[in-house]
Write a protein that holds these residues in place. Sequence first.
Motif, PDB file in Angstrom:
ATOM      1  N   ASN A 106       0.824  -1.212   0.000  1.00  0.00           N
ATOM      2  CA  ASN A 106       0.000   0.000   0.000  1.00  0.00           C
ATOM      3  C   ASN A 106       0.857   1.261   0.000  1.00  0.00           C
ATOM      4  O   ASN A 106       0.552   2.223  -0.688  1.00  0.00           O
ATOM      5  N   GLU A 107       1.944   1.252   0.782  1.00  0.00           N
ATOM      6  CA  GLU A 107       2.800   2.434   0.843  1.00  0.00           C
ATOM      7  C   GLU A 107       3.543   2.656  -0.472  1.00  0.00           C
ATOM      8  O   GLU A 107       3.680   3.790  -0.927  1.00  0.00           O
ATOM      9  N   VAL A 108       3.980   1.573  -1.110  1.00  0.00           N
ATOM     10  CA  VAL A 108       4.649   1.705  -2.408  1.00  0.00           C
ATOM     11  C   VAL A 108       3.659   2.229  -3.441  1.00  0.00           C
ATOM     12  O   VAL A 108       3.972   3.138  -4.217  1.00  0.00           O
ATOM     13  N   SER A 109       2.438   1.690  -3.446  1.00  0.00           N
ATOM     14  CA  SER A 109       1.455   2.151  -4.436  1.00  0.00           C
ATOM     15  C   SER A 109       0.996   3.580  -4.153  1.00  0.00           C
ATOM     16  O   SER A 109       0.652   4.312  -5.070  1.00  0.00           O
ATOM     17  N   SER A 110       1.014   4.001  -2.874  1.00  0.00           N
ATOM     18  CA  SER A 110       0.657   5.391  -2.557  1.00  0.00           C
ATOM     19  C   SER A 110       1.771   6.349  -2.961  1.00  0.00           C
ATOM     20  O   SER A 110       1.559   7.550  -3.052  1.00  0.00           O
ATOM     21  N   GLY A 111       2.974   5.804  -3.143  1.00  0.00           N
ATOM     22  CA  GLY A 111       4.092   6.629  -3.603  1.00  0.00           C
ATOM     23  C   GLY A 111       4.924   7.239  -2.501  1.00  0.00           C
ATOM     24  O   GLY A 111       5.830   8.021  -2.771  1.00  0.00           O
ATOM     25  N   LEU A 112       4.631   6.914  -1.238  1.00  0.00           N
ATOM     26  CA  LEU A 112       5.373   7.470  -0.111  1.00  0.00           C
ATOM     27  C   LEU A 112       5.856   6.340   0.790  1.00  0.00           C
ATOM     28  O   LEU A 112       5.061   5.665   1.420  1.00  0.00           O
ATOM     29  N   LEU A 113       7.167   6.148   0.819  1.00  0.00           N
ATOM     30  CA  LEU A 113       7.752   5.043   1.575  1.00  0.00           C
ATOM     31  C   LEU A 113       8.523   5.574   2.779  1.00  0.00           C
ATOM     32  O   LEU A 113       9.493   6.313   2.620  1.00  0.00           O
ATOM     33  N   PRO A 114       8.102   5.221   4.007  1.00  0.00           N
ATOM     34  CA  PRO A 114       8.831   5.680   5.194  1.00  0.00           C
ATOM     35  C   PRO A 114      10.089   4.841   5.427  1.00  0.00           C
ATOM     36  O   PRO A 114      10.046   3.618   5.388  1.00  0.00           O
ATOM     37  N   LEU A 115      11.203   5.524   5.650  1.00  0.00           N
ATOM     38  CA  LEU A 115      12.466   4.849   5.964  1.00  0.00           C
ATOM     39  C   LEU A 115      13.064   5.494   7.202  1.00  0.00           C
ATOM     40  O   LEU A 115      12.702   6.609   7.572  1.00  0.00           O
ATOM     41  N   ARG A 116      14.004   4.796   7.813  1.00  0.00           N
ATOM     42  CA  ARG A 116      14.787   5.388   8.898  1.00  0.00           C
ATOM     43  C   ARG A 116      16.235   4.953   8.715  1.00  0.00           C
ATOM     44  O   ARG A 116      16.515   3.892   8.155  1.00  0.00           O
ATOM     45  N   SER A 117      17.123   5.799   9.176  1.00  0.00           N
ATOM     46  CA  SER A 117      18.545   5.474   9.121  1.00  0.00           C
ATOM     47  C   SER A 117      19.074   5.423  10.542  1.00  0.00           C
ATOM     48  O   SER A 117      18.680   6.217  11.392  1.00  0.00           O
ATOM     49  N   GLN A 118      19.985   4.470  10.780  1.00  0.00           N
ATOM     50  CA  GLN A 118      20.578   4.320  12.098  1.00  0.00           C
ATOM     51  C   GLN A 118      22.059   4.011  11.959  1.00  0.00           C
ATOM     52  O   GLN A 118      22.474   3.301  11.044  1.00  0.00           O
ATOM     53  N   SER A 119      22.836   4.547  12.900  1.00  0.00           N
ATOM     54  CA  SER A 119      24.256   4.270  12.939  1.00  0.00           C
ATOM     55  C   SER A 119      24.826   4.770  14.260  1.00  0.00           C
ATOM     56  O   SER A 119      24.171   5.522  14.982  1.00  0.00           O
ATOM     57  N   ASN A 120      26.022   4.341  14.550  1.00  0.00           N
ATOM     58  CA  ASN A 120      26.751   4.807  15.724  1.00  0.00           C
ATOM     59  C   ASN A 120      28.158   5.167  15.264  1.00  0.00           C
ATOM     60  O   ASN A 120      28.836   4.354  14.645  1.00  0.00           O
ATOM     61  N   LEU A 121      28.571   6.387  15.549  1.00  0.00           N
ATOM     62  CA  LEU A 121      29.892   6.876  15.146  1.00  0.00           C
ATOM     63  C   LEU A 121      30.692   7.168  16.410  1.00  0.00           C
ATOM     64  O   LEU A 121      30.220   7.866  17.297  1.00  0.00           O
TER      65      LEU A 121
END
Length: 158
Positions: A106-121
């Motif tokens: 549904n999110e792909v067909s709506s055209g808006l895909l939520p993502l998150r990025s994570q890391s530790n520096l």
Amino acid sequence: MGIVFGLTIMKVKTPKFRVRSATFETINVTSPSFHMKMYAEIGVKNPNFGPYKFHNTTVNFYYGETLFGSANIPKSKAGLKTTKKFNVTVDLIAPTSLASNSQFANEVSSGLLPLRSQSNLSGKVELMLIMKKKKSIQMNCTMNVNIKSQQLQDLNCN
């Protein structure tokens, strides 16, 4: 005078580590397949009066709890009061296990895909060539990928 100097110049602040911007190239966005190339700018902002030398790390991009792609950030240094920028290419690929996920479809067909990025520096801030203070930074950013316009929206890092 010495106390003011010590409290302002010698105080070590935590640098910021975040996704600054991104552009996309659509490769394959058809159900059940999803593969998009992301060109992201990652930044390490050093607010200190000395360089921040940090180790290499990996920035992971997730859809929910599912890993979609990652980028390597090499060992480097952000100079005093500067932002070190890295341009990385990330292949965002949906694993086949998401093919049956109706929310993902549904999110792909709506055209808006939520993502998150994570890391530790992790690294060290060096002040006046005499004091070194370890500083680790957590990256935690949320964003929406507008698949149709191939733009990054609602980027929020804390």
